[in-house]
Design a protein around this motif. Structure first.
Motif, PDB file in Angstrom:
ATOM      1  N   ILE A  16       4.027  -2.921  -3.421  1.00  0.00           N
ATOM      2  CA  ILE A  16       3.770  -2.010  -3.177  1.00  0.00           C
ATOM      3  C   ILE A  16       3.699  -1.018  -2.637  1.00  0.00           C
ATOM      4  CG2 ILE A  16       4.809  -1.080  -0.758  1.00  0.00           C
ATOM      5  CD1 ILE A  16       6.076  -3.826   0.407  1.00  0.00           C
ATOM      6  N   ALA A  21       2.816   4.419   0.732  1.00  0.00           N
ATOM      7  CA  ALA A  21       2.935   4.057   1.898  1.00  0.00           C
ATOM      8  C   ALA A  21       3.091   4.484   3.420  1.00  0.00           C
ATOM      9  CB  ALA A  21       3.996   2.818   1.801  1.00  0.00           C
ATOM     10  N   ALA A 189       5.721  -3.025   4.038  1.00  0.00           N
ATOM     11  CA  ALA A 189       4.957  -1.711   4.649  1.00  0.00           C
ATOM     12  C   ALA A 189       4.807  -1.089   6.052  1.00  0.00           C
ATOM     13  CB  ALA A 189       3.372  -1.508   4.173  1.00  0.00           C
TER      14      ALA A 189
END
Length: 213
Positions: A16, A21, A189
Protein backbone atom coordinates in the motif's frame (compact mmCIF):
# COMPACT_ATOMS: atom_id res chain seq x y z
CA UNK A 1 -3.75 -25.56 9.27
CA UNK A 2 -5.01 -22.14 8.21
CA UNK A 3 -2.67 -19.85 6.31
CA UNK A 4 -0.62 -17.26 8.17
CA UNK A 5 -2.75 -14.10 8.13
CA UNK A 6 0.00 -12.07 9.81
CA UNK A 7 2.37 -12.86 6.95
CA UNK A 8 -0.38 -11.79 4.55
CA UNK A 9 -0.80 -8.50 6.41
CA UNK A 10 2.93 -7.81 6.33
CA UNK A 11 2.87 -8.26 2.54
CA UNK A 12 -0.21 -6.07 2.13
CA UNK A 13 1.26 -3.43 4.43
CA UNK A 14 4.27 -3.04 2.15
CA UNK A 15 2.17 -2.94 -1.02
CA UNK A 16 0.00 0.00 0.00
CA UNK A 17 1.20 3.50 -0.83
CA UNK A 18 0.27 4.97 2.52
CA UNK A 19 1.60 8.41 1.59
CA UNK A 20 -0.98 8.83 -1.18
CA UNK A 21 -3.82 6.74 0.27
CA UNK A 22 -5.43 9.92 1.67
CA UNK A 23 -4.97 13.66 1.51
CA UNK A 24 -3.75 15.62 4.51
CA UNK A 25 -6.42 16.35 7.12
CA UNK A 26 -6.88 19.30 9.48
CA UNK A 27 -5.06 19.26 12.81
CA UNK A 28 -5.55 19.95 15.59
CA UNK A 29 -9.23 19.06 15.82
CA UNK A 30 -11.06 19.40 19.13
CA UNK A 31 -14.34 17.50 18.96
CA UNK A 32 -17.46 18.90 20.60
CA UNK A 33 -18.39 15.31 21.54
CA UNK A 34 -15.88 12.78 22.84
CA UNK A 35 -16.57 10.01 20.36
CA UNK A 36 -14.37 7.34 21.92
CA UNK A 37 -15.61 7.93 25.47
CA UNK A 38 -19.18 7.90 24.16
CA UNK A 39 -18.53 4.59 22.43
CA UNK A 40 -17.16 3.14 25.67
CA UNK A 41 -20.18 4.31 27.62
CA UNK A 42 -22.70 3.15 25.04
CA UNK A 43 -21.66 0.16 22.95
CA UNK A 44 -19.27 -1.35 25.49
CA UNK A 45 -21.10 -0.56 28.75
CA UNK A 46 -24.33 -2.05 27.49
CA UNK A 47 -22.56 -5.40 27.21
CA UNK A 48 -20.14 -5.24 30.15
CA UNK A 49 -20.05 -2.27 32.57
CA UNK A 50 -16.79 -3.37 34.21
CA UNK A 51 -15.11 -3.68 30.82
CA UNK A 52 -16.30 -0.18 29.94
CA UNK A 53 -14.84 1.22 33.16
CA UNK A 54 -11.49 -0.42 32.45
CA UNK A 55 -11.51 0.85 28.88
CA UNK A 56 -12.24 4.40 30.03
CA UNK A 57 -9.34 4.18 32.48
CA UNK A 58 -7.08 3.03 29.64
CA UNK A 59 -8.36 5.86 27.45
CA UNK A 60 -7.49 8.39 30.15
CA UNK A 61 -3.99 6.94 30.32
CA UNK A 62 -3.52 7.10 26.55
CA UNK A 63 -4.46 10.76 26.60
CA UNK A 64 -2.05 11.50 29.41
CA UNK A 65 0.66 9.74 27.43
CA UNK A 66 -0.31 11.62 24.25
CA UNK A 67 0.01 14.95 26.06
CA UNK A 68 3.63 13.98 26.77
CA UNK A 69 4.04 12.71 23.18
CA UNK A 70 5.47 9.42 24.34
CA UNK A 71 6.68 7.20 21.47
CA UNK A 72 4.36 4.36 20.55
CA UNK A 73 6.12 1.21 21.76
CA UNK A 74 5.17 -2.25 22.91
CA UNK A 75 5.99 -1.20 26.48
CA UNK A 76 3.50 1.66 26.23
CA UNK A 77 0.82 -0.65 24.82
CA UNK A 78 1.48 -3.06 27.66
CA UNK A 79 0.69 -0.33 30.18
CA UNK A 80 -2.62 0.39 28.48
CA UNK A 81 -3.47 -3.29 28.14
CA UNK A 82 -3.06 -3.86 31.86
CA UNK A 83 -5.86 -1.34 32.34
CA UNK A 84 -7.97 -2.75 29.51
CA UNK A 85 -7.85 -6.26 30.96
CA UNK A 86 -7.54 -5.37 34.65
CA UNK A 87 -4.52 -7.60 35.14
CA UNK A 88 -0.89 -6.85 36.06
CA UNK A 89 0.64 -9.43 33.73
CA UNK A 90 0.21 -8.96 29.96
CA UNK A 91 3.23 -10.44 28.15
CA UNK A 92 3.50 -10.77 24.38
CA UNK A 93 1.60 -13.84 23.23
CA UNK A 94 3.49 -17.12 23.49
CA UNK A 95 2.06 -18.92 20.46
CA UNK A 96 -0.02 -18.56 17.33
CA UNK A 97 -3.17 -16.47 17.75
CA UNK A 98 -6.55 -16.98 16.09
CA UNK A 99 -9.50 -14.76 15.27
CA UNK A 100 -12.77 -14.80 13.34
CA UNK A 101 -13.72 -18.18 14.69
CA UNK A 102 -10.32 -19.62 13.88
CA UNK A 103 -10.43 -18.59 10.22
CA UNK A 104 -7.47 -16.23 10.63
CA UNK A 105 -4.23 -17.42 12.20
CA UNK A 106 -1.48 -15.05 13.25
CA UNK A 107 1.74 -17.03 13.46
CA UNK A 108 4.43 -16.45 16.05
CA UNK A 109 8.09 -16.48 15.00
CA UNK A 110 11.31 -15.46 16.68
CA UNK A 111 10.93 -12.06 15.03
CA UNK A 112 7.25 -11.29 15.54
CA UNK A 113 7.63 -8.97 18.51
CA UNK A 114 10.62 -7.20 16.94
CA UNK A 115 8.70 -6.68 13.69
CA UNK A 116 5.69 -5.39 15.61
CA UNK A 117 7.79 -2.83 17.46
CA UNK A 118 9.28 -1.66 14.16
CA UNK A 119 5.78 -1.15 12.78
CA UNK A 120 4.76 0.83 15.86
CA UNK A 121 7.69 3.20 15.38
CA UNK A 122 6.44 3.98 11.88
CA UNK A 123 3.35 5.60 13.41
CA UNK A 124 5.55 8.67 13.99
CA UNK A 125 6.64 8.97 10.34
CA UNK A 126 5.49 12.49 9.48
CA UNK A 127 5.96 11.86 5.76
CA UNK A 128 2.82 9.69 5.93
CA UNK A 129 -0.56 11.45 6.36
CA UNK A 130 -2.01 11.27 9.85
CA UNK A 131 -5.10 9.29 8.84
CA UNK A 132 -2.94 6.65 7.14
CA UNK A 133 -0.64 6.36 10.15
CA UNK A 134 -3.58 5.94 12.52
CA UNK A 135 -5.31 3.34 10.32
CA UNK A 136 -2.07 1.42 9.78
CA UNK A 137 -1.33 1.31 13.51
CA UNK A 138 -4.87 0.06 14.16
CA UNK A 139 -4.37 -2.78 11.69
CA UNK A 140 -0.90 -3.56 13.05
CA UNK A 141 -2.38 -4.20 16.49
CA UNK A 142 -5.28 -6.17 15.02
CA UNK A 143 -3.13 -8.47 12.90
CA UNK A 144 0.04 -8.80 14.95
CA UNK A 145 -2.42 -9.62 17.76
CA UNK A 146 0.23 -9.05 20.45
CA UNK A 147 -1.85 -10.17 23.44
CA UNK A 148 -4.00 -13.24 24.06
CA UNK A 149 -7.06 -11.05 24.67
CA UNK A 150 -8.31 -7.49 24.20
CA UNK A 151 -6.56 -6.69 20.92
CA UNK A 152 -9.61 -5.13 19.25
CA UNK A 153 -10.03 -2.69 22.12
CA UNK A 154 -6.31 -1.97 22.10
CA UNK A 155 -6.38 -1.35 18.34
CA UNK A 156 -9.04 1.34 18.83
CA UNK A 157 -7.03 2.97 21.60
CA UNK A 158 -3.93 2.88 19.42
CA UNK A 159 -5.68 4.56 16.50
CA UNK A 160 -7.00 7.25 18.83
CA UNK A 161 -3.54 7.71 20.35
CA UNK A 162 -1.85 8.35 17.02
CA UNK A 163 -4.48 11.01 16.32
CA UNK A 164 -4.30 12.47 19.82
CA UNK A 165 -0.55 13.03 19.63
CA UNK A 166 -1.30 15.38 16.72
CA UNK A 167 -4.12 17.06 18.66
CA UNK A 168 -6.99 15.31 16.88
CA UNK A 169 -10.01 13.77 18.56
CA UNK A 170 -12.96 12.20 16.75
CA UNK A 171 -16.57 12.88 17.65
CA UNK A 172 -17.61 9.39 16.49
CA UNK A 173 -15.82 6.07 16.17
CA UNK A 174 -18.70 3.70 15.51
CA UNK A 175 -18.02 3.53 11.74
CA UNK A 176 -14.59 2.05 12.52
CA UNK A 177 -16.23 -1.04 14.03
CA UNK A 178 -16.15 -3.16 10.89
CA UNK A 179 -14.52 -6.56 10.40
CA UNK A 180 -11.11 -6.26 8.73
CA UNK A 181 -9.17 -8.97 6.90
CA UNK A 182 -5.40 -9.27 6.86
CA UNK A 183 -5.11 -9.92 3.12
CA UNK A 184 -7.46 -7.10 2.06
CA UNK A 185 -5.31 -4.28 0.69
CA UNK A 186 -8.33 -2.34 -0.58
CA UNK A 187 -9.95 -2.63 2.84
CA UNK A 188 -6.82 -1.31 4.55
CA UNK A 189 -6.68 1.69 2.23
CA UNK A 190 -10.41 2.23 2.76
CA UNK A 191 -9.85 2.35 6.51
CA UNK A 192 -7.31 5.15 6.06
CA UNK A 193 -9.82 6.99 3.87
CA UNK A 194 -12.54 6.47 6.50
CA UNK A 195 -10.34 7.88 9.26
CA UNK A 196 -9.70 10.93 7.06
CA UNK A 197 -13.45 11.35 6.50
CA UNK A 198 -14.11 11.14 10.24
CA UNK A 199 -11.42 13.74 10.97
CA UNK A 200 -12.84 16.17 8.42
CA UNK A 201 -16.42 15.58 9.60
CA UNK A 202 -15.41 16.19 13.20
CA UNK A 203 -13.61 19.39 12.19
CA UNK A 204 -16.64 20.56 10.21
CA UNK A 205 -19.08 19.93 13.06
CA UNK A 206 -16.78 21.52 15.63
CA UNK A 207 -16.32 24.62 13.45
CA UNK A 208 -20.05 24.88 12.85
CA UNK A 209 -20.72 24.58 16.59
CA UNK A 210 -18.27 27.38 17.37
CA UNK A 211 -19.88 29.68 14.82
CA UNK A 212 -23.37 28.96 16.17
CA UNK A 213 -22.52 29.97 19.75
Amino acid sequence: MTTDALAAWCRVRKQIDWTSAVDETPAPVQATVDGLATWCDAAVRSLNPARADRLLAALAQTRADASRKRPLTFTLLTQWQRLVLGTPDVPFRQGDAFAKGGRERYALTLHTQRDFEHCLRESADLEVPLASRAARAYLDVAFFHPFPDGNARLAMLTLAYVLEVEGVQLDQVGPLQTTRYADDSAGAADLAALVAVLIRATHHRATRARWST
